[in-house]
Design a protein around this motif. Sequence first.
Motif, PDB file in Angstrom:
ATOM      1  N   GLY A 213      -0.238   1.064 -12.677  1.00 57.84           N
ATOM      2  CA  GLY A 213      -0.899   1.711 -11.527  1.00 57.84           C
ATOM      3  C   GLY A 213      -0.288   3.071 -11.253  1.00 57.84           C
ATOM      4  N   LYS A 214       1.028   3.158 -11.437  1.00 59.06           N
ATOM      5  CA  LYS A 214       1.760   4.403 -11.204  1.00 59.06           C
ATOM      6  C   LYS A 214       1.254   5.510 -12.129  1.00 59.06           C
ATOM      7  CE  LYS A 214       4.847   6.642  -8.957  1.00 59.06           C
ATOM      8  NZ  LYS A 214       6.257   6.730  -9.298  1.00 59.06           N
TER       9      LYS A 214
ATOM     10  N   ASP B   3      -0.374   6.469  -5.471  1.00 60.07           N
ATOM     11  CA  ASP B   3       0.283   5.162  -5.549  1.00 60.07           C
ATOM     12  C   ASP B   3       1.681   5.189  -4.957  1.00 60.07           C
ATOM     13  OD1 ASP B   3      -1.153   4.258  -8.746  1.00 60.07           O
ATOM     14  OD2 ASP B   3      -1.967   4.390  -6.740  1.00 60.07           O
ATOM     15  N   ASP B   4       2.219   6.392  -4.768  1.00 66.87           N
ATOM     16  CA  ASP B   4       3.631   6.433  -4.361  1.00 66.87           C
ATOM     17  C   ASP B   4       3.811   6.477  -2.845  1.00 66.87           C
ATOM     18  OD1 ASP B   4       2.646   8.885  -3.973  1.00 66.87           O
ATOM     19  OD2 ASP B   4       3.962   9.917  -5.405  1.00 66.87           O
ATOM     20  N   GLU B  69      -9.370  -2.694  -3.998  1.00 62.61           N
ATOM     21  CA  GLU B  69      -9.321  -1.247  -4.237  1.00 62.61           C
ATOM     22  C   GLU B  69      -9.640  -0.482  -2.955  1.00 62.61           C
ATOM     23  OE1 GLU B  69     -10.849  -0.060  -7.987  1.00 62.61           O
ATOM     24  OE2 GLU B  69     -10.420   2.063  -7.659  1.00 62.61           O
ATOM     25  N   THR B  74      -5.170  -1.917  -5.232  1.00 63.78           N
ATOM     26  CA  THR B  74      -5.346  -1.751  -6.679  1.00 63.78           C
ATOM     27  C   THR B  74      -5.991  -0.393  -6.925  1.00 63.78           C
ATOM     28  OG1 THR B  74      -7.567  -2.739  -6.645  1.00 63.78           O
ATOM     29  CG2 THR B  74      -5.727  -4.237  -7.047  1.00 63.78           C
ATOM     30  N   SER B  75      -5.849   0.080  -8.155  1.00 68.82           N
ATOM     31  CA  SER B  75      -6.567   1.290  -8.568  1.00 68.82           C
ATOM     32  C   SER B  75      -7.256   0.959  -9.888  1.00 68.82           C
ATOM     33  CB  SER B  75      -5.585   2.440  -8.768  1.00 68.82           C
ATOM     34  OG  SER B  75      -4.668   2.096  -9.795  1.00 68.82           O
ATOM     35  N   THR B  93      -1.284  -1.159  -7.262  1.00 67.44           N
ATOM     36  CA  THR B  93      -0.599   0.057  -6.813  1.00 67.44           C
ATOM     37  C   THR B  93       0.748  -0.333  -6.190  1.00 67.44           C
ATOM     38  OG1 THR B  93      -1.602  -0.137  -4.635  1.00 67.44           O
ATOM     39  CG2 THR B  93      -2.815   1.169  -6.293  1.00 67.44           C
ATOM     40  N   GLU B  94       1.566   0.663  -5.881  1.00 65.20           N
ATOM     41  CA  GLU B  94       2.827   0.349  -5.191  1.00 65.20           C
ATOM     42  C   GLU B  94       2.533  -0.310  -3.854  1.00 65.20           C
ATOM     43  OE1 GLU B  94       6.038   2.996  -4.860  1.00 65.20           O
ATOM     44  OE2 GLU B  94       5.792   3.809  -6.880  1.00 65.20           O
TER      45      GLU B  94
END
Lengths: 217, 217
Positions: A213-214, B3-4, B69, B74-75, B93-94
């Motif tokens: 995902g990152k 995502d971060d 999503e 999620t991505s 994702t994170e």
Amino acid sequence: MADDALPPEIAESPELPQLRATSWAVLGLLSFGEELSGYDLKKWADWSLRFFYWAPSFSQIYGELHKLEALGLTSSRVVTKDDLRNKRLYAITEAGQATLARWASEAPVETPVLKHGVMLRMWLGHTTDPDKLRAMLTEHRDRSEKMRVRAAADAEGSADEPGWAYPQLVLQWSERYYADERDRADAMLADLDRVSRIAQESAPGRTPGSAPGKASP
Amino acid sequence: MADDALPPEIAESPELPQLRATSWAVLGLLSFGEELSGYDLKKWADWSLRFFYWAPSFSQIYGELHKLEALGLTSSRVVTKDDLRNKRLYAITEAGQATLARWASEAPVETPVLKHGVMLRMWLGHTTDPDKLRAMLTEHRDRSEKMRVRAAADAEGSADEPGWAYPQLVLQWSERYYADERDRADAMLADLDRVSRIAQESAPGRTPGSAPGKASP
């Protein structure tokens, strides 16, 4: 409706009434031939159905009884409980017995459904810490043993009544089901230390930085 | 969404997003860190979740992915499958990892749910004939053995991947679950002749004339 004639919608229709299994279960509670109050039905369900199928609430039981009586599968009457109160007693009708027997021999058997929330958490063990998993498993182990003890007592209690030979057989199955559930929890607890060490070393869920995902746009 | 950073509705809210366990299960499939297509997710669920929780359809998986999503858990991205077709890959994702970890440690554990349609029929054995019960039990016994074999193969298949230590533990539990299910069916089959004789002699369900319903006004 008279009990000694099948209502047309049942006698003439090739179709069984479209009822959920919970309706058949409540009709089943009455099929042992006793006239029962809503309170009795709840008690009987807690002695039997709860171990392998369903622990109904009072409102669920009354909801099913309402549907069943509308179809002529059960009947009810009000009797005096004491000098102050009345109570309503429910019974299966001949139409109910005949329809339940048709369901039992004609309707496809529901495949067993298991939704094991504890195993779902164990499967995701990498997302939480081993102490929480151990506590959860221990609680599940103890709950399984409590259920085993109750099923054993209810199997014992149904031993004297020949009309309950099948319920007793299922209660003995239930006693063993919860014993097996307890034993599998014990086996898993014994494995947990080893597994949590291995998982700690790789711990995919603990390193979101490495999650694809990152890297995604 | 990047995502971060945790999306505000997750980072700032004391509440976990209200998702059904099936959503957490699909998020869980992605929490092992691999980027998966809908087809992969279905395959992974059939290798693991189906034994103890859920055998999702494709439409159920896509339904859950849509929700996940939208929440930024999620991505997904489209990649070229071959020179003619593309496919969409999904990743956690994170925010998804963090939220799943919160769910695993904060949300109350779902008590296991068992709806055993075969035992429901056995419990109502007096309403049908012993041959039907025997055939049903034998079919259930054989299905349980098939499930045991599959769970054993999947446990074996997950042995080399340290990141799957917990899933393997649960697959070993599942192998034993279906072995126990098979053995209980065998024990019940061995008891069936005796029980059906006893039940024949009393057979409450076979004599509607004696049912209280007959006597009710």
